[in-house]
Design an enzyme around this catalytic site. Sequence first.
Site, PDB file in Angstrom:
ATOM      1  N   GLU A   1       0.802  -0.961  -0.158  1.00  0.00           N
ATOM      2  CA  GLU A   1      -0.096  -0.144  -0.081  1.00  0.00           C
ATOM      3  C   GLU A   1       0.920   1.204   0.030  1.00  0.00           C
ATOM      4  O   GLU A   1       0.620   2.344  -0.663  1.00  0.00           O
ATOM      5  CB  GLU A   1      -0.957   0.015   1.334  1.00  0.00           C
TER       6      GLU A   1
ATOM      7  N   HIS B   1     -11.330  -6.141   8.052  1.00  0.00           N
ATOM      8  CA  HIS B   1     -12.216  -5.971   6.853  1.00  0.00           C
ATOM      9  C   HIS B   1     -13.296  -4.844   7.162  1.00  0.00           C
ATOM     10  O   HIS B   1     -14.131  -5.020   6.227  1.00  0.00           O
ATOM     11  CB  HIS B   1     -12.596  -7.432   6.115  1.00  0.00           C
TER      12      HIS B   1
END
Lengths: 413, 397
Positions: free
Chosen positions: B128, B199
Amino acid sequence: MTRPPLHHHLVVNTGKCLYNSALYRAYSSHPPSARLNVPIDYATTPILHHTSKSALSNPELSTEARNGTASRQNLFQAVNSALSHALSSDPSVLLFGEDVAFGGVFRCSMNLASEFGSDRVFNTPLSEQGIVGFAIGAAMEGAKAIAEVQFADYVYPAFDQLVNEAAKVRFRAGTNEGQTCGGLVVRMPTGGVGHGALTHTLSEDADTAVDYYASYHSQSPESLFTHIPGLRVILPRSPAQAKGLLLAAIACPDPCIFLEPKILYRAAVEQVPTEPYTLPISTAEVLKQGTDVTIVSYGAPLYTCSAAIEKAEKDFGCSVELIDLRTIYPWDRQAVMGSVNKTGRAIVVHESMVNAGVGAEVAATIQEGCFLKLEAPVQRVAGWTTHMGLIYERFNIPDVARVYDAIRVALNY
Amino acid sequence: MSVTMVNRLGIARAIATLAPLQTRNYATHATGHGRQRRLNTPPDFSKSSLLHQTPQTFSNTPGLPRGGASSRLNLCQAINSALRTALSESNEVLCFGEDVAFGGVFRCTLDLQSQFGDARVFNTPITEQGIVGAAIGMAAEGAKPVVEIQFADYVFPAFDQIVNEACKFRYREGHTGANLGGMVIRMPSGGVGHGALYHTQSPESLFSHIPGVKVVIPRSPSQAKGLLLASILKAKDPVIFMEPKILYRAAVEEVPDELYTLPLDKAEIVKQGADLTIVSYGRPLYTCMQAIAAAEKELGGRTIELIDLRTIYPWDRETVLESVSRTGRAMVVHESMVNYGVGSEVAATIQEQAFLILKAPIKRLGGWTTHTGLAWEKFIFPDVARIYDGIKELMAF
């Protein structure tokens, strides 16, 4: 060495730094007839203990500490003292970070590597993610891992480790009681220092008086660690507080983030008890009792608040209560709400940007809990919503005049 | 027969004795003992007034083009449509991230690589920090990179890039005027029912403290398309675009086919009211609507106004303060933890500016101050009952 003429005030490339010479300060630190925005006089501020009697009479100290002696230390010396106590009393304590072995860029780890050995006090590579990740692992294996991030501005590469790992270890472990990283303490210098600014333009000559730091040396990211629960965020205001809170953080069974206001490393000098002692975490402290306005703050701005309060009380004839949060998260709601229920007016002061900062949470909670007692809205006096440009620090960080004005607004609402 | 075959038969028999697929052996809401859930029923997106069930209602939403062709799309299809439109509209637009090339784990980038080529739509390694770092560099060179972080929970390795680089870029540039406009970091965020710790997170408030990026959260497909196109094509600052993942398939509505943008600096009043202002964004808006419907039946004619912030930072203070100046009561609802969340900033600002008008303290309903364990999501996020209770409490203050 030739003395440059007075109007050549910045670059003094002679190998000898004239920057601090009182005779020689050719730039102004404040406007000539400033009444409020004069530099803080740390030698006389009521926030620091100027006598050992005062330092040893703190009711939060242990009996041993109170019966012992005190010595004059600045903030980095007090931190050094705390680290030394921790390393000598507990073999599981480790201290590491960038440049920690030689003593640290702020001298907080002076002599610790030579005294306790390079197995316990050592340098790491330039990798905050690695430093903190390693620290979490070490803490999970039972070490008391004290990791240093060289400037709070550099902690962001470690953000995932702190927020997704450290903060969640105990929750994830479920019923596995032993599985925590509670021994983790991440220390970092934080806050404005006068020349922190934005972009790093390195100079070869360290004695050059040209400010060469950047906005990557002035940030105060405390509020970012408060949203995702799991970490305790602690910010001491003074050497004696730092020693006790750091020892408490090391002993604390939760991972702690310990932010040290870097401007106080040398500026704040006071009598610090010689014995080791801890101070309570998640407990705010009322530094000054008052009846008309409550000011809530932490770290370096407390000195600004104190100066503003002194002037305001003289000018307006009011009585202002000053609270040091000490632990930003989880914070002592009861102390703050108890105070505001008494005074009816509140101001929160902090260095970091006002938007979504500590002030927002404190103000939102105060208006929830003290709604009917409030005589005025809770004001937030904080850094403006912008980055810290090099020359704009003193306009960005709340100064005495802004706090003084906020007191006046609260009283007259 | 071999041992394996015996085992397989045994398993097959065991499976066969389970109820056939048509029967759901768990309850989505309490039904036992003849008691019907009154408040915490699953939202019926096909009837929600937050979604345009027909194109005729486009005129209710400022900024939506009317009269043109429209299609029935869910959220991921609307995002896909926006990306396709942006990629066609400007050659500078790029689209990359983990697994983006095959269509993305949520199908938002379906068929984009086949249409626009792998020089513009491509996969990245799992990094990321690298994804965002590369995007910043490209945007600094004039491109409009629309990058995807696979889940908002994974954005934290990129935190330094976002907060220390992207946020400060324009400030650092001073007079040169260079900026990272056109860079968009998209990420699915929010609870989905089974996301658990990693998540489910909604980190929008963490990007609201250090200024320099816009944080945008759309509530519906038509909003998402317009806001995303505005973020890519019009914004002068980088945008963090958080898509409520539970709405990817659940929210289905009519979406105009043409290119249109929605303003990135205005909140929207999605329901008018006179006695209480609820400020929210994303998925909780649907929960709020359910609670409002239930509460208004019992409030003796008093009505509740619902505002969708849309842009979480910088947020539209004017719209919110104007609303509170009329109603005198306010509540902020969001999924992420209540401590130091968006609700704190909104509440602190409202009480600063509307102090004398307030008839009750501003209520913050957020997720409880804990992580979202797998089994606990529906207890942690504000549900209809909590919002309903909050409404009743504020009205009675």
